[in-house]
Design a protein around this motif. Structure first.
Motif, short mmCIF file in Angstrom:
data_model
loop_
_atom_site.label_atom_id
_atom_site.label_comp_id
_atom_site.label_asym_id
_atom_site.label_seq_id
_atom_site.Cartn_x
_atom_site.Cartn_y
_atom_site.Cartn_z
N GLN A 185 0.82 -1.20 0.00
CA GLN A 185 0.00 0.00 0.00
C GLN A 185 0.85 1.25 0.00
O GLN A 185 0.59 2.21 -0.73
CB GLN A 185 -0.93 0.00 1.22
N ARG A 186 1.90 1.27 0.82
CA ARG A 186 2.75 2.44 0.92
C ARG A 186 3.50 2.70 -0.39
O ARG A 186 3.61 3.84 -0.84
CB ARG A 186 3.74 2.28 2.08
N LEU A 187 3.97 1.64 -1.02
CA LEU A 187 4.68 1.82 -2.29
C LEU A 187 3.74 2.29 -3.38
O LEU A 187 4.10 3.11 -4.22
CB LEU A 187 5.34 0.50 -2.70
N ALA A 188 2.49 1.81 -3.36
CA ALA A 188 1.51 2.21 -4.36
C ALA A 188 1.17 3.70 -4.25
O ALA A 188 0.79 4.33 -5.24
CB ALA A 188 0.25 1.37 -4.25
N GLU A 189 1.32 4.26 -3.05
CA GLU A 189 1.01 5.67 -2.84
C GLU A 189 2.05 6.60 -3.45
O GLU A 189 1.80 7.79 -3.59
CB GLU A 189 0.88 5.96 -1.34
N LEU A 190 3.21 6.07 -3.79
CA LEU A 190 4.31 6.91 -4.26
C LEU A 190 4.19 7.29 -5.73
O LEU A 190 4.85 8.22 -6.18
CB LEU A 190 5.65 6.19 -4.04
N GLY A 191 3.43 6.56 -6.51
CA GLY A 191 3.38 6.88 -7.93
C GLY A 191 2.34 6.06 -8.66
O GLY A 191 1.38 5.58 -8.07
N PHE A 192 2.58 5.92 -9.97
CA PHE A 192 1.63 5.25 -10.83
C PHE A 192 2.24 3.93 -11.31
O PHE A 192 3.22 3.93 -12.05
CB PHE A 192 1.28 6.13 -12.03
N PRO A 193 1.67 2.81 -10.89
CA PRO A 193 2.23 1.52 -11.31
C PRO A 193 1.97 1.25 -12.79
O PRO A 193 1.09 1.84 -13.40
CB PRO A 193 1.50 0.51 -10.42
N ASN A 221 0.26 -6.51 -7.78
CA ASN A 221 -1.09 -6.67 -7.24
C ASN A 221 -2.10 -6.62 -8.38
O ASN A 221 -1.76 -6.32 -9.53
CB ASN A 221 -1.40 -5.62 -6.17
N THR A 222 -3.34 -6.92 -8.06
CA THR A 222 -4.45 -6.86 -9.01
C THR A 222 -5.62 -6.17 -8.33
O THR A 222 -5.53 -5.76 -7.17
CB THR A 222 -4.87 -8.26 -9.49
N PRO A 271 -5.19 -8.79 -15.88
CA PRO A 271 -4.01 -7.94 -15.84
C PRO A 271 -3.49 -7.78 -14.41
O PRO A 271 -4.21 -8.04 -13.43
CB PRO A 271 -4.52 -6.60 -16.39
N LEU A 272 -2.26 -7.35 -14.29
CA LEU A 272 -1.69 -7.06 -12.99
C LEU A 272 -0.97 -5.72 -13.04
O LEU A 272 -0.62 -5.22 -14.12
CB LEU A 272 -0.75 -8.18 -12.53
N SER A 273 -0.74 -5.15 -11.88
CA SER A 273 0.00 -3.89 -11.77
C SER A 273 1.34 -4.16 -11.11
O SER A 273 1.43 -4.94 -10.15
CB SER A 273 -0.79 -2.87 -10.94
N VAL A 274 2.38 -3.50 -11.61
CA VAL A 274 3.72 -3.65 -11.07
C VAL A 274 4.34 -2.29 -10.85
O VAL A 274 4.14 -1.37 -11.66
CB VAL A 274 4.62 -4.51 -12.00
N ASP A 275 5.05 -2.15 -9.75
CA ASP A 275 5.79 -0.92 -9.47
C ASP A 275 7.16 -1.33 -8.93
O ASP A 275 7.26 -2.11 -7.98
CB ASP A 275 5.05 -0.06 -8.44
N VAL A 276 8.21 -0.82 -9.57
CA VAL A 276 9.59 -1.11 -9.17
C VAL A 276 10.26 0.21 -8.83
O VAL A 276 10.29 1.12 -9.66
CB VAL A 276 10.37 -1.84 -10.29
N ARG A 277 10.80 0.31 -7.64
CA ARG A 277 11.46 1.54 -7.20
C ARG A 277 12.74 1.21 -6.45
O ARG A 277 12.88 0.14 -5.87
CB ARG A 277 10.53 2.36 -6.29
N PRO A 278 13.70 2.16 -6.43
CA PRO A 278 14.94 1.91 -5.68
C PRO A 278 14.63 1.70 -4.20
O PRO A 278 13.73 2.32 -3.64
CB PRO A 278 15.75 3.20 -5.89
N TYR A 279 15.40 0.82 -3.59
CA TYR A 279 15.29 0.57 -2.15
C TYR A 279 16.51 1.16 -1.44
O TYR A 279 16.39 1.88 -0.47
CB TYR A 279 15.17 -0.92 -1.89
N VAL A 280 17.70 0.84 -1.95
CA VAL A 280 18.94 1.40 -1.42
C VAL A 280 19.80 1.82 -2.60
O VAL A 280 20.00 1.04 -3.53
CB VAL A 280 19.71 0.39 -0.53
N GLU A 281 20.29 3.05 -2.56
CA GLU A 281 21.17 3.55 -3.61
C GLU A 281 22.46 4.06 -2.99
O GLU A 281 22.46 4.62 -1.90
CB GLU A 281 20.51 4.71 -4.38
N THR A 282 23.57 3.84 -3.69
CA THR A 282 24.85 4.41 -3.34
C THR A 282 25.38 5.11 -4.57
O THR A 282 25.94 4.46 -5.46
CB THR A 282 25.86 3.34 -2.86
#
Length: 288
Positions: free
Chosen positions: A169-177, A202-203, A261-272
């Motif tokens: 839920q929290r990740l889905a709030e950050l943008g558009f999957p 998710n679906t 159909p399904l929705s996918v959202d991929v975002r950075p978790y840790v960056e250096t």
């Protein structure tokens, strides 16, 4: 001995002296995922996109078990637990596992199969939603040669301390999957500075059947995750995927029917971020 274990109320610890499977985690500097076992903070991170706290490994926090080849172990808990975090890791050998959520007799609303080429550099870390009733997480080592350590933690909280909000839920709030139709494929190119990514599938309540491939180089699968869920809204899939090195690609395949159909959202978790100057960067020139 491959017997089942339970924790009801206070979590159990496998060793009273603070070790996990015979390792003194703090003394040896060993880690589960990207957490520091002493401070509980991410390791060597400049940017941390973590939606949830990391946890140390020790008494009163998580329960760890060792699964030998072909071994099946189950972890049961009461209905007051809304979700659990599952971590699988070994000392650098191939990792193969089957994970199921059990809710009552002959009812498995979520199933996963996990493959990792290197169970230390690329462990498995995911959050399993456990609504409705008393639940059991079953973990099987499907490799006959290489054991691994499994950790199931029910103390997951988000950074705001609200246990009712799931990572998905929290990740889905950050943008558009991105929506993937049945039988379609979506690829995500990881930035070289990204050490790990977080992914949610998710679906809108339909079944979810997906395959996630982490590639490094042409058709070289470093890690493969297969997820089957009877309800992708109440049982979404959330995982943290380590992406060491560069040229990592996350490929998601919707293996379901065209009408699912399904929705996918991929975002950075840790960056250096790379702090090298432009003069120091490798531009690919080689003598041969």
């Amino acid at each position: 001995e491959c017997d089942s274990y339970k924790y009801m109320g206070e979590p159990l610890s496998p060793y009273a002296d603070g070790t996990v499977n015979g390792w003194n985690m703090a003394a040896e500097g060993r880690t589960i995922g990207v957490m520091n076992t002493t401070t509980g903070k991410p390791i060597s991170t400049t940017k941390n996109y973590n939606m949830f706290d990391n946890y140390t490994v020790g008494p009163g926090n998580v329960t760890s078990v060792l699964l030998d080849g072909g071994c099946l172990k189950t972890c049961s808990f009461t209905k007051i637990v809304d979700r659990v975090e599952v971590n699988l890791q070994n000392d650098g050998k191939p990792l193969n596992s089957a994970i199921e959520l059990w809710q009552g007799p002959n009812n498995s609303p979520q199933k996963m199969r996990v493959y990792s080429e290197d169970g230390n550099a690329r462990p498995f870390r995911a959050v399993i939603e456990t609504p409705y009733s008393t639940n059991t997480v079953a973990i099987k080592n499907t490799d006959v040669d290489y054991p691994f350590t499994a950790v199931v933690d029910h103390t997951l909280k988000n950074v705001d301390g609200d246990p009712t909000v799931s990572p998905a839920q929290r990740l889905a709030e950050l943008g558009f999957p991105k929506k993937i139709q049945g039988r379609a494929t979506h690829s995500h190119q990881c930035d070289p500075d990204t050490q790990s990514v977080q992914i949610v599938l998710n679906t809108d309540g339909c079944p979810l059947d997906a395959r996630i491939e982490i590639l490094q180089g042409p058709s070289h699968n470093k890690q493969v995750l297969e997820v089957q869920t009877e309800d992708g809204e109440n049982f979404p899939f959330y995982a943290i995927i380590d992406t060491p090195g560069d040229k990592n690609v996350i490929r998601v395949v919707n293996q379901g029917q065209l009408e699912f159909p399904l929705s996918v959202d991929v975002r950075p978790y840790v960056e250096t971020p790379d702090n090298k100057s432009s003069d120091d960067k490798d531009i690919g020139m080689r003598w041969s």
